[in-house]
Scaffold this motif. Structure first.
Motif, PDB file in Angstrom:
ATOM      1  N   SER A  37      34.023   3.778  51.590  1.00  0.00           N
ATOM      2  CA  SER A  37      34.207   3.745  50.137  1.00  0.00           C
ATOM      3  C   SER A  37      35.534   3.102  49.761  1.00  0.00           C
ATOM      4  O   SER A  37      35.609   2.276  48.847  1.00  0.00           O
ATOM      5  CB  SER A  37      34.145   5.169  49.574  1.00  0.00           C
ATOM      6  OG  SER A  37      32.860   5.731  49.736  1.00  0.00           O
ATOM      7  N   LEU A  38      36.592   3.482  50.483  1.00  0.00           N
ATOM      8  CA  LEU A  38      37.901   2.924  50.164  1.00  0.00           C
ATOM      9  C   LEU A  38      37.958   1.441  50.532  1.00  0.00           C
ATOM     10  O   LEU A  38      38.575   0.646  49.811  1.00  0.00           O
ATOM     11  CB  LEU A  38      39.004   3.702  50.882  1.00  0.00           C
ATOM     12  CG  LEU A  38      40.436   3.395  50.413  1.00  0.00           C
ATOM     13  CD1 LEU A  38      40.590   3.639  48.919  1.00  0.00           C
ATOM     14  CD2 LEU A  38      41.444   4.233  51.198  1.00  0.00           C
ATOM     15  N   PRO A  63      46.002  -7.109  52.114  1.00  0.00           N
ATOM     16  CA  PRO A  63      46.932  -6.058  52.583  1.00  0.00           C
ATOM     17  C   PRO A  63      47.685  -5.328  51.487  1.00  0.00           C
ATOM     18  O   PRO A  63      47.951  -4.124  51.619  1.00  0.00           O
ATOM     19  CB  PRO A  63      47.879  -6.829  53.512  1.00  0.00           C
ATOM     20  CG  PRO A  63      47.042  -7.937  54.053  1.00  0.00           C
ATOM     21  CD  PRO A  63      46.168  -8.350  52.904  1.00  0.00           C
ATOM     22  N   ARG A  64      48.061  -5.971  50.411  1.00  0.00           N
ATOM     23  CA  ARG A  64      48.841  -5.293  49.373  1.00  0.00           C
ATOM     24  C   ARG A  64      48.087  -4.123  48.749  1.00  0.00           C
ATOM     25  O   ARG A  64      48.701  -3.217  48.182  1.00  0.00           O
ATOM     26  CB  ARG A  64      49.245  -6.283  48.277  1.00  0.00           C
ATOM     27  CG  ARG A  64      48.094  -6.856  47.478  1.00  0.00           C
ATOM     28  CD  ARG A  64      48.622  -7.860  46.439  1.00  0.00           C
ATOM     29  NE  ARG A  64      49.386  -7.200  45.396  1.00  0.00           N
ATOM     30  CZ  ARG A  64      48.893  -6.872  44.210  1.00  0.00           C
ATOM     31  NH1 ARG A  64      47.623  -7.161  43.914  1.00  0.00           N
ATOM     32  NH2 ARG A  64      49.637  -6.277  43.307  1.00  0.00           N
ATOM     33  N   PRO A  74      50.313   1.682  48.016  1.00  0.00           N
ATOM     34  CA  PRO A  74      49.458   0.500  47.899  1.00  0.00           C
ATOM     35  C   PRO A  74      49.108   0.203  46.436  1.00  0.00           C
ATOM     36  O   PRO A  74      49.018   1.096  45.599  1.00  0.00           O
ATOM     37  CB  PRO A  74      48.214   0.899  48.688  1.00  0.00           C
ATOM     38  CG  PRO A  74      48.679   1.941  49.648  1.00  0.00           C
ATOM     39  CD  PRO A  74      49.741   2.694  48.918  1.00  0.00           C
ATOM     40  N   ALA A  75      48.894  -1.093  46.161  1.00  0.00           N
ATOM     41  CA  ALA A  75      48.590  -1.524  44.792  1.00  0.00           C
ATOM     42  C   ALA A  75      47.299  -0.914  44.276  1.00  0.00           C
ATOM     43  O   ALA A  75      47.084  -0.851  43.060  1.00  0.00           O
ATOM     44  CB  ALA A  75      48.510  -3.045  44.749  1.00  0.00           C
ATOM     45  N   LEU A  97      44.074   7.875  55.357  1.00  0.00           N
ATOM     46  CA  LEU A  97      42.853   7.163  54.987  1.00  0.00           C
ATOM     47  C   LEU A  97      43.175   5.696  54.721  1.00  0.00           C
ATOM     48  O   LEU A  97      42.425   4.803  55.134  1.00  0.00           O
ATOM     49  CB  LEU A  97      42.198   7.808  53.771  1.00  0.00           C
ATOM     50  CG  LEU A  97      40.903   7.160  53.258  1.00  0.00           C
ATOM     51  CD1 LEU A  97      39.864   7.094  54.367  1.00  0.00           C
ATOM     52  CD2 LEU A  97      40.352   7.929  52.063  1.00  0.00           C
ATOM     53  N   PHE A  98      44.300   5.439  54.059  1.00  0.00           N
ATOM     54  CA  PHE A  98      44.712   4.051  53.848  1.00  0.00           C
ATOM     55  C   PHE A  98      45.037   3.383  55.176  1.00  0.00           C
ATOM     56  O   PHE A  98      44.751   2.196  55.375  1.00  0.00           O
ATOM     57  CB  PHE A  98      45.925   4.000  52.912  1.00  0.00           C
ATOM     58  CG  PHE A  98      45.570   4.054  51.457  1.00  0.00           C
ATOM     59  CD1 PHE A  98      45.206   2.901  50.770  1.00  0.00           C
ATOM     60  CD2 PHE A  98      45.576   5.262  50.774  1.00  0.00           C
ATOM     61  CE1 PHE A  98      44.877   2.944  49.433  1.00  0.00           C
ATOM     62  CE2 PHE A  98      45.256   5.314  49.426  1.00  0.00           C
ATOM     63  CZ  PHE A  98      44.897   4.157  48.752  1.00  0.00           C
ATOM     64  N   HIS A  99      45.615   4.130  56.108  1.00  0.00           N
ATOM     65  CA  HIS A  99      45.915   3.571  57.428  1.00  0.00           C
ATOM     66  C   HIS A  99      44.620   3.222  58.171  1.00  0.00           C
ATOM     67  O   HIS A  99      44.552   2.214  58.886  1.00  0.00           O
ATOM     68  CB  HIS A  99      46.749   4.548  58.251  1.00  0.00           C
ATOM     69  CG  HIS A  99      48.113   4.811  57.682  1.00  0.00           C
ATOM     70  ND1 HIS A  99      48.862   3.832  57.065  1.00  0.00           N
ATOM     71  CD2 HIS A  99      48.877   5.940  57.643  1.00  0.00           C
ATOM     72  CE1 HIS A  99      50.010   4.336  56.663  1.00  0.00           C
ATOM     73  NE2 HIS A  99      50.050   5.622  56.998  1.00  0.00           N
ATOM     74  N   GLN A 100      43.599   4.064  58.008  1.00  0.00           N
ATOM     75  CA  GLN A 100      42.311   3.785  58.647  1.00  0.00           C
ATOM     76  C   GLN A 100      41.677   2.525  58.064  1.00  0.00           C
ATOM     77  O   GLN A 100      41.118   1.696  58.787  1.00  0.00           O
ATOM     78  CB  GLN A 100      41.387   4.992  58.478  1.00  0.00           C
ATOM     79  CG  GLN A 100      41.803   6.194  59.313  1.00  0.00           C
ATOM     80  CD  GLN A 100      41.183   7.495  58.813  1.00  0.00           C
ATOM     81  OE1 GLN A 100      40.604   7.570  57.724  1.00  0.00           O
ATOM     82  NE2 GLN A 100      41.318   8.545  59.618  1.00  0.00           N
TER      83      GLN A 100
END
Length: 312
Positions: A37-38, A63-64, A74-75, A97-100
């Motif tokens: 989803s992310l 990446p941003r 993160p943006a 989760l953002f790292h994943q």
């Protein structure tokens, strides 16, 4: 697609392996759903910010949206989200989760930033997905196995004909005539060849998809054997049709991109270079060779059986 590639290449877990893990640890399904989803939300947001289709989002711009930096979060935390989006952000996603998601996308995004491809200004999301889809060696891109299987069906059917276990019937011969691939018309999209004689990839793909649909439709008309098995010729036709239909998803993507052009591109070759990866070109060429082989095989079958019946 990016998630599947990541799981299979970075963790060595293919689709059946993931299913086994879900049975063993049901909570992992929710974790993977959050990652998907992310990831989808990152792609949507990048498309929204740049006012392009998701297909046209440059990988280097991603990446941003998922990276934590010394400058802050993160943006993706700020700005619009689609109305129909899952509540991924509203549930305060954990940094891990953002790292994943970074692990899933960075293989593609950072690689593009480092050099990209020699075609087009930058590699796009759609270009990369079509490349993955046509890259052999994993479950979603193993088209050479499908071509190999189609050839095996052909060899097996011919051997059965030779040893008498497949008595070719008049219905088989009628099906062979109906299924014999016609010469390509190159009439969709209705674009003339370029000054250099170049034809759009989409025209080649549309021809193969039409052939595949015909082959599978004719295969469905053939009755099963007395033992209840699929008839040898039906296996041949269906197997070759399935190989053609492996191009369907990429053809659909590129058809949408072509339709979205405000004016018809004048340089067809350059347009294809920016949208059709080499691996997809190779898949298309090899599938074309496969269908040419089938055409010869069907013609040989018809001539052999006609001659045999004439002697009888």
């Amino acid at each position: 697609m990016f998630f599947d590639w990541h799981m299979e290449h970075e963790h060595g877990i293919d689709a059946p392996g993931r299913l086994r893990l879900v049975y063993a640890r049901p909570a992992v399904e929710r974790e993977w759903a959050d990652q998907k989803s992310l990831t989808a939300l990152v792609l949507w947001r990048a498309a929204c910010d740049h006012d392009v289709l998701v297909d046209d989002v440059e990988l280097a711009s991603l990446p941003r949206y998922y990276r934590y930096t010394t400058a802050g979060t993160p943006a993706l935390h700020d700005g619009p989200v689609p109305p129909a989006a899952p509540n991924t952000l509203h549930r305060e996603p954990r940094p891990e989760l953002f790292h994943q998601v970074a692990a899933i996308l960075s293989t593609h995004a950072l690689g593009d930033s480092a050099g990209g491809y020699p075609v087009g200004p930058a590699t796009t999301v759609g270009f990369r997905i079509r490349e993955l889809r046509s890259t052999p060696g994993w479950i979603k891109g193993d088209w050479p196995e499908n071509l190999k299987l189609a050839r095996t069906y052909r060899e097996t059917a011919w051997q059965k004909r030779v040893d008498g276990t497949w008595p070719v019937t008049p219905q088989d011969l009628q099906a062979a005539r109906q299924a014999s691939p016609a010469d390509p018309a190159y009439d969709y999209p209705a674009v003339p060849a370029g000054p250099d004689g170049y034809r759009l990839w989409l025209q080649h793909a549309h021809h193969l998809l039409t052939v595949g649909t015909t082959l599978k439709a004719v295969a469905d008309t053939l009755p099963r054997t007395a033992d209840g098995y699929i008839a040898p010729l039906a296996m041949v036709l269906d197997g070759h049709g399935a190989a053609c239909h492996e191009l369907r998803e990429s053809a659909h993507d590129i058809e949408q991109l072509w339709a979205a052009e405000p004016a018809q591109p004048t340089d067809l070759s350059s347009w294809d270079l920016a949208h059709v990866p080499n691996s997809l070109r190779e898949q298309t060429e090899e599938t074309t060779y496969l269908i040419q082989e089938l055409r010869v095989w069907l013609e040989t079958l018809l001539m052999s059986e006609t001659g045999q019946q004439g002697q009888d």
